[in-house]
Scaffold this active site. Structure first.
Site, PDB file in Angstrom:
ATOM      1  N   LYS A   1      19.653 -33.368  14.505  1.00 44.16           N
ATOM      2  CA  LYS A   1      21.010 -33.058  14.880  1.00 44.16           C
ATOM      3  C   LYS A   1      21.559 -31.826  14.178  1.00 44.16           C
ATOM      4  O   LYS A   1      22.539 -31.249  14.608  1.00 44.16           O
ATOM      5  CB  LYS A   1      21.942 -34.208  14.469  1.00 44.16           C
ATOM      6  CG  LYS A   1      21.695 -35.528  14.984  1.00 44.16           C
ATOM      7  CD  LYS A   1      22.863 -36.435  14.469  1.00 44.16           C
ATOM      8  CE  LYS A   1      22.453 -37.853  14.510  1.00 44.16           C
ATOM      9  NZ  LYS A   1      23.452 -38.741  13.901  1.00 44.16           N
ATOM     10  N   GLY A   2      20.971 -31.476  13.040  1.00 43.90           N
ATOM     11  CA  GLY A   2      21.581 -30.510  12.131  1.00 43.90           C
ATOM     12  C   GLY A   2      22.006 -29.176  12.728  1.00 43.90           C
ATOM     13  O   GLY A   2      22.967 -28.570  12.276  1.00 43.90           O
TER      14      GLY A   2
ATOM     15  N   GLU B   1      17.288 -23.142  14.367  1.00 48.13           N
ATOM     16  CA  GLU B   1      17.166 -24.184  13.335  1.00 48.13           C
ATOM     17  C   GLU B   1      18.314 -24.079  12.332  1.00 48.13           C
ATOM     18  O   GLU B   1      18.855 -22.993  12.100  1.00 48.13           O
ATOM     19  CB  GLU B   1      15.796 -24.025  12.651  1.00 48.13           C
ATOM     20  CG  GLU B   1      15.447 -25.035  11.597  1.00 48.13           C
ATOM     21  CD  GLU B   1      15.419 -26.491  12.064  1.00 48.13           C
ATOM     22  OE1 GLU B   1      16.399 -26.932  12.682  1.00 48.13           O
ATOM     23  OE2 GLU B   1      14.431 -27.181  11.771  1.00 48.13           O
ATOM     24  N   ASP B   2      18.668 -25.197  11.722  1.00 53.88           N
ATOM     25  CA  ASP B   2      19.737 -25.193  10.722  1.00 53.88           C
ATOM     26  C   ASP B   2      19.230 -24.684   9.377  1.00 53.88           C
ATOM     27  O   ASP B   2      19.818 -23.794   8.774  1.00 53.88           O
ATOM     28  CB  ASP B   2      20.377 -26.587  10.577  1.00 53.88           C
ATOM     29  CG  ASP B   2      19.361 -27.704  10.342  1.00 53.88           C
ATOM     30  OD1 ASP B   2      18.147 -27.439  10.395  1.00 53.88           O
ATOM     31  OD2 ASP B   2      19.790 -28.850  10.099  1.00 53.88           O
TER      32      ASP B   2
ATOM     33  N   ASP C   1      13.308 -25.860   4.878  1.00 49.81           N
ATOM     34  CA  ASP C   1      13.149 -26.314   3.499  1.00 49.81           C
ATOM     35  C   ASP C   1      11.654 -26.278   3.177  1.00 49.81           C
ATOM     36  O   ASP C   1      11.109 -25.213   2.907  1.00 49.81           O
ATOM     37  CB  ASP C   1      13.764 -27.727   3.433  1.00 49.81           C
ATOM     38  CG  ASP C   1      13.847 -28.290   2.040  1.00 49.81           C
ATOM     39  OD1 ASP C   1      14.096 -27.524   1.108  1.00 49.81           O
ATOM     40  OD2 ASP C   1      13.682 -29.510   1.879  1.00 49.81           O
TER      41      ASP C   1
ATOM     42  N   LYS D   1      15.335 -21.755   2.624  1.00 53.16           N
ATOM     43  CA  LYS D   1      15.123 -22.058   1.200  1.00 53.16           C
ATOM     44  C   LYS D   1      13.659 -21.794   0.882  1.00 53.16           C
ATOM     45  O   LYS D   1      12.851 -22.720   0.813  1.00 53.16           O
ATOM     46  CB  LYS D   1      15.428 -23.548   0.948  1.00 53.16           C
ATOM     47  CG  LYS D   1      16.887 -23.870   0.762  1.00 53.16           C
ATOM     48  CD  LYS D   1      17.068 -25.189   0.005  1.00 53.16           C
ATOM     49  CE  LYS D   1      17.141 -26.370   0.934  1.00 53.16           C
ATOM     50  NZ  LYS D   1      17.540 -27.630   0.266  1.00 53.16           N
TER      51      LYS D   1
ATOM     52  N   VAL E   1      22.538 -28.567   0.396  1.00 48.68           N
ATOM     53  CA  VAL E   1      23.769 -28.043   0.992  1.00 48.68           C
ATOM     54  C   VAL E   1      24.249 -28.912   2.148  1.00 48.68           C
ATOM     55  O   VAL E   1      23.455 -29.609   2.793  1.00 48.68           O
ATOM     56  CB  VAL E   1      23.598 -26.571   1.447  1.00 48.68           C
ATOM     57  CG1 VAL E   1      23.420 -25.663   0.255  1.00 48.68           C
ATOM     58  CG2 VAL E   1      22.444 -26.414   2.425  1.00 48.68           C
TER      59      VAL E   1
ATOM     60  N   ASP F   1      24.271 -32.508   7.019  1.00 48.97           N
ATOM     61  CA  ASP F   1      24.915 -33.738   6.549  1.00 48.97           C
ATOM     62  C   ASP F   1      24.393 -34.218   5.200  1.00 48.97           C
ATOM     63  O   ASP F   1      23.388 -33.725   4.689  1.00 48.97           O
ATOM     64  CB  ASP F   1      24.672 -34.865   7.563  1.00 48.97           C
ATOM     65  CG  ASP F   1      23.262 -35.429   7.456  1.00 48.97           C
ATOM     66  OD1 ASP F   1      22.309 -34.627   7.375  1.00 48.97           O
ATOM     67  OD2 ASP F   1      23.113 -36.656   7.416  1.00 48.97           O
TER      68      ASP F   1
ATOM     69  N   ARG G   1      29.138 -32.968   8.366  1.00 48.63           N
ATOM     70  CA  ARG G   1      28.666 -32.059   9.414  1.00 48.63           C
ATOM     71  C   ARG G   1      29.803 -31.216   9.987  1.00 48.63           C
ATOM     72  O   ARG G   1      29.597 -30.133  10.507  1.00 48.63           O
ATOM     73  CB  ARG G   1      28.034 -32.854  10.572  1.00 48.63           C
ATOM     74  CG  ARG G   1      26.735 -33.555  10.220  1.00 48.63           C
ATOM     75  CD  ARG G   1      26.049 -34.032  11.501  1.00 48.63           C
ATOM     76  NE  ARG G   1      25.044 -35.053  11.266  1.00 48.63           N
ATOM     77  CZ  ARG G   1      23.775 -34.805  10.954  1.00 48.63           C
ATOM     78  NH1 ARG G   1      23.358 -33.560  10.827  1.00 48.63           N
ATOM     79  NH2 ARG G   1      22.925 -35.784  10.765  1.00 48.63           N
TER      80      ARG G   1
HETATM   81  P1  5GP Z   1      11.625 -29.443   6.204  1.00 47.12           P
HETATM   82  O1  5GP Z   1      10.622 -30.071   7.143  1.00 47.12           O
HETATM   83  O2  5GP Z   1      11.724 -27.948   6.343  1.00 47.12           O
HETATM   84  O3  5GP Z   1      11.401 -29.859   4.784  1.00 47.12           O
HETATM   85  O4  5GP Z   1      12.973 -30.133   6.558  1.00 47.12           O
HETATM   86  C1  5GP Z   1      13.915 -29.591   7.320  1.00 47.12           C
HETATM   87  C2  5GP Z   1      15.044 -30.573   7.525  1.00 47.12           C
HETATM   88  O5  5GP Z   1      15.418 -31.227   6.285  1.00 47.12           O
HETATM   89  C3  5GP Z   1      16.253 -29.815   7.971  1.00 47.12           C
HETATM   90  O6  5GP Z   1      16.274 -29.657   9.374  1.00 47.12           O
HETATM   91  C4  5GP Z   1      17.381 -30.672   7.420  1.00 47.12           C
HETATM   92  O7  5GP Z   1      17.694 -31.689   8.340  1.00 47.12           O
HETATM   93  C5  5GP Z   1      16.815 -31.296   6.152  1.00 47.12           C
HETATM   94  N1  5GP Z   1      17.237 -30.527   4.948  1.00 47.12           N
HETATM   95  C6  5GP Z   1      16.487 -29.727   4.171  1.00 47.12           C
HETATM   96  N2  5GP Z   1      17.213 -29.175   3.170  1.00 47.12           N
HETATM   97  C7  5GP Z   1      18.478 -29.631   3.339  1.00 47.12           C
HETATM   98  C8  5GP Z   1      19.712 -29.395   2.638  1.00 47.12           C
HETATM   99  O8  5GP Z   1      19.830 -28.660   1.643  1.00 47.12           O
HETATM  100  N3  5GP Z   1      20.803 -30.040   3.133  1.00 47.12           N
HETATM  101  C9  5GP Z   1      20.756 -30.867   4.216  1.00 47.12           C
HETATM  102  N4  5GP Z   1      21.890 -31.448   4.590  1.00 47.12           N
HETATM  103  N5  5GP Z   1      19.615 -31.100   4.904  1.00 47.12           N
HETATM  104  C10 5GP Z   1      18.488 -30.482   4.479  1.00 47.12           C
END
Ligand code: 5GP
Length: 181
Positions: free
Chosen positions: A49-50, A105-106, A109, A137, A159, A165, A171
């Site tokens: 949803k982000g 994408e939001d 990470d 990040k 964040v 969220d 959100r």
């Molecule tokens: P990844 O697979 O890149 O580790 O995860 C990505 C997802 O983790 C993002 O789409 C998001 O939903 C969540 N996420 C990663 N870092 C953060 C953060 O700092 N804040 C929030 N609210 N969600 C995060």
């Protein structure tokens, strides 16, 4: 669910990206996307949803005809590494082989989720495939994945806001803030 507004608000530590800064970057990104895909069939794809707030603003900054699509995806991991298996709980309606696809994408990470989604979409042979992310990040990355257009690079903080969220709250904040862990 936390129904104590005072407690919820206390967790907003500090604003790291203002509403105005987001607006400005999105206007620039919308212009770049419009120039790059002019005359081409463009599909903007968000993973819920982000990214729903970012998608809503970015698609309105794109001035060429485009379609919008949403997916719900969940990745599975073996310990610290991605299994490469993505469970798609809601899929795109469009056949991506007919489109230039831009993933909206939001935040990236570790990169695992998007890496798996990229593999899945690549296998469907879109005309091209790129990533635009609001936040990046890079310090946290565990797979090799780079966004083609990262709007803001941030340090290793948790964040919230602007679609992001914590326990489904925050959100609706119009800015990006650090969450007080
Ligand atoms: P990844 O697979 O890149 O580790 O995860 C990505 C997802 O983790 C993002 O789409 C998001 O939903 C969540 N996420 C990663 N870092 C953060 C953060 O700092 N804040 C929030 N609210 N969600 C995060």
């Amino acid at each position: 669910m936390n129904f104590n507004p005072e407690e919820v608000n206390k967790k907003i530590k500090r604003v790291i990206i203002t509403e105005e800064e987001i607006k400005q970057k999105i206007a620039e990104a919308g212009k770049l996307i419009s120039e790059k895909y002019e005359g081409k069939p463009l599909l903007l794809v968000s993973i819920l949803k982000g990214a729903f707030v970012f998608m809503a603003d970015l698609c309105r900054a794109v001035t060429i005809p485009c379609e919008i699509g949403f997916m719900c995806a969940q990745s599975y991991y073996n310990g610290t590494s991605s299994s490469g298996i993505v469970n798609i709980t809601m899929d795109l309606k469009q056949d991506v082989s007919n489109y230039h696809v831009v993933i909206v994408e939001d935040i990236i990470d570790t990169g695992r989720t998007l890496n798996d989604v990229m593999k899945l979409l690549k296998a469907r042979e879109p005309l091209s495939l790129e990533i635009v992310t609001l936040l990046d990040k890079p310090d946290r990355r565990v797979v090799k994945l780079d966004a083609d257009m990262p709007l803001f690079t941030i340090p290793d903080l948790y964040v919230i806001g602007y679609g992001l969220d914590c326990g489904e709250l925050y959100r609706n904040l119009p800015y990006i803030a650090e969450y007080d862990i």
